[in-house]
Design an enzyme around this catalytic site. Structure first.
Site, short mmCIF file in Angstrom:
data_model
loop_
_atom_site.label_atom_id
_atom_site.label_comp_id
_atom_site.label_asym_id
_atom_site.label_seq_id
_atom_site.Cartn_x
_atom_site.Cartn_y
_atom_site.Cartn_z
CE LYS A 34 34.39 15.07 59.72
NZ LYS A 34 34.49 16.77 59.92
NE ARG A 129 37.78 22.18 63.55
CZ ARG A 129 37.39 20.80 62.51
NH1 ARG A 129 37.03 20.69 61.44
NH2 ARG A 129 37.91 20.22 63.12
#
Length: 357
Positions: A34, A129
């Site tokens: 990414k 998360r």
């Protein structure tokens, strides 16, 4: 025009170093790409190195990877949004998941596309998360195994990304125990226990990584040589795979303290100055880089004699003091960057991307 360079040889060196470590410990690993923001030239460097398994959190990046090489395996590394399901199945061979309704939609779409979609179920181990809560995990898995065209290939967890909760032996043992419970209860083999990321690598060196952890997802350490756990750099890795260069577009001796009634700057901040510096001057340079491209907190001049003065949307002002290196207009100032600095720069369409061999 400012530009960033990726040094292919140094990246290859980092890859070889990590690959040797993982192979020596019977660990599979995937490259988290990414950081490259789908840049084709940079992705081609990875493909030329022989990397065949990519992880990314942007579907457009996975699409680009598949266009460059249809045979590589791709993994979508955040819980898919409902509207993105068709694209996730099309461009990602696997995905990380935490919602049963989402996996049902992936199942339906996989049937439509005539594909088998692989899933790794993420469990919550304290980072808060993504992750299924532990007391819901077994029931969650029992539902996933019933879905068509879904292959459960692994169990995983995420640590350190949101609050900085560090991995340790006890947390990763928990992950391995969940994998053993699933296999025993459902008589299903779980191939991957994906408990590793860049921050987990030091546990390998300390012999604290449980034997059951057999899969890592690595980005930052590969690209920057960073020991994320200790916030340092590995001695055997290259920290300068990326470098940023920005051109001086104005250079002049100017006062240290501005003159006039003071308001707020472009970021809405009120800036205070040392009144003892009134009347003093310094050599200042403006470079062709701004807040639109990067946060100055995430880039550092290689020349320690250069310091930041301030920034606006399209320009940064730096202090050269008495300019001992005799910089002039048109010269380049070189910067090193942390992970977020590289990410912002590569994501900026205004910054040229170059490969250095």
């Amino acid at each position: 025009m400012a530009f960033i360079t990726l040094h292919a040889g140094k990246l290859k060196s980092n890859f070889n170093y990590l690959n040797k470590i993982f192979k020596g410990n019977n660990i599979q690993w995937s490259v988290v790409s990414k950081l490259l923001c789908g840049n084709k030239d940079y992705l081609k460097v990875l493909l030329d190195m022989g990397i065949t398994n990519f992880c990314d959190s942007r579907i457009t990046n996975l699409k680009t990877i598949k266009q460059l090489s249809a045979d590589v395996e791709t993994t979508y590394i955040k819980p898919p949004a409902k509207r993105a399901i068709p694209s996730v199945v099309k461009y990602a061979d696997a995905s990380l998941n935490t919602e049963i309704n989402t996996i049902r939609l992936l199942s339906e779409e996989a049937v439509k596309q005539g594909k088998v979609h692989k899933v790794i179920i993420m469990i919550e181990l304290g980072e808060l998360r993504e992750g299924v809560m532990g007391d819901e995990f077994m029931g969650f898995y029992s539902q996933v195994f019933e879905l068509q065209n879904i292959e459960v290939v692994g169990i995983g967890t995420n640590l350190s990304c949101l609050y900085g909760v560090l991995p340790n032996h006890d947390k990763l043992i928990q992950l391995c125990l969940y994998e053993q419970l699933i296999e025993a209860r459902f008589n299903k083999q779980i191939d991957l226990v994906s408990g590793g990321s860049s921050v987990t690598i030091p546990l390998i060196f300390q012999n604290l990584l449980p034997k059951g952890i057999n899969h890592f997802r690595v980005g930052e350490t590969l690209f920057l040589g960073t020991d994320v756990y200790n916030n340092t750099n590995y001695k055997n890795m290259k920290p300068d795979v990326f470098r940023l260069y920005s051109e001086i577009i104005e250079l002049a001796e100017k006062p240290l303290v501005p003159q006039g009634e003071m308001g707020t700057n472009v970021e809405g901040h009120e800036v205070e100055f040392d009144q003892q510096q009134i009347g003093q001057t310094s050599t200042r340079a403006i470079i062709d880089l701004g807040l639109l491209d990067v946060d100055e907190q995430h880039i550092t001049p290689v020349d320690e004699g250069v310091s930041f003065v301030g920034a606006s949307s399209d320009m940064l002002v730096v202090d050269l003091k008495d300019n001992p290196r005799k910089y002039k207009v048109g010269d380049l100032i070189e910067f090193k960057m942390d992970y977020m600095g590289v990410l912002r720069i590569i994501n900026s369409k205004y910054i040229e991307k170059r490969v250095k061999y």
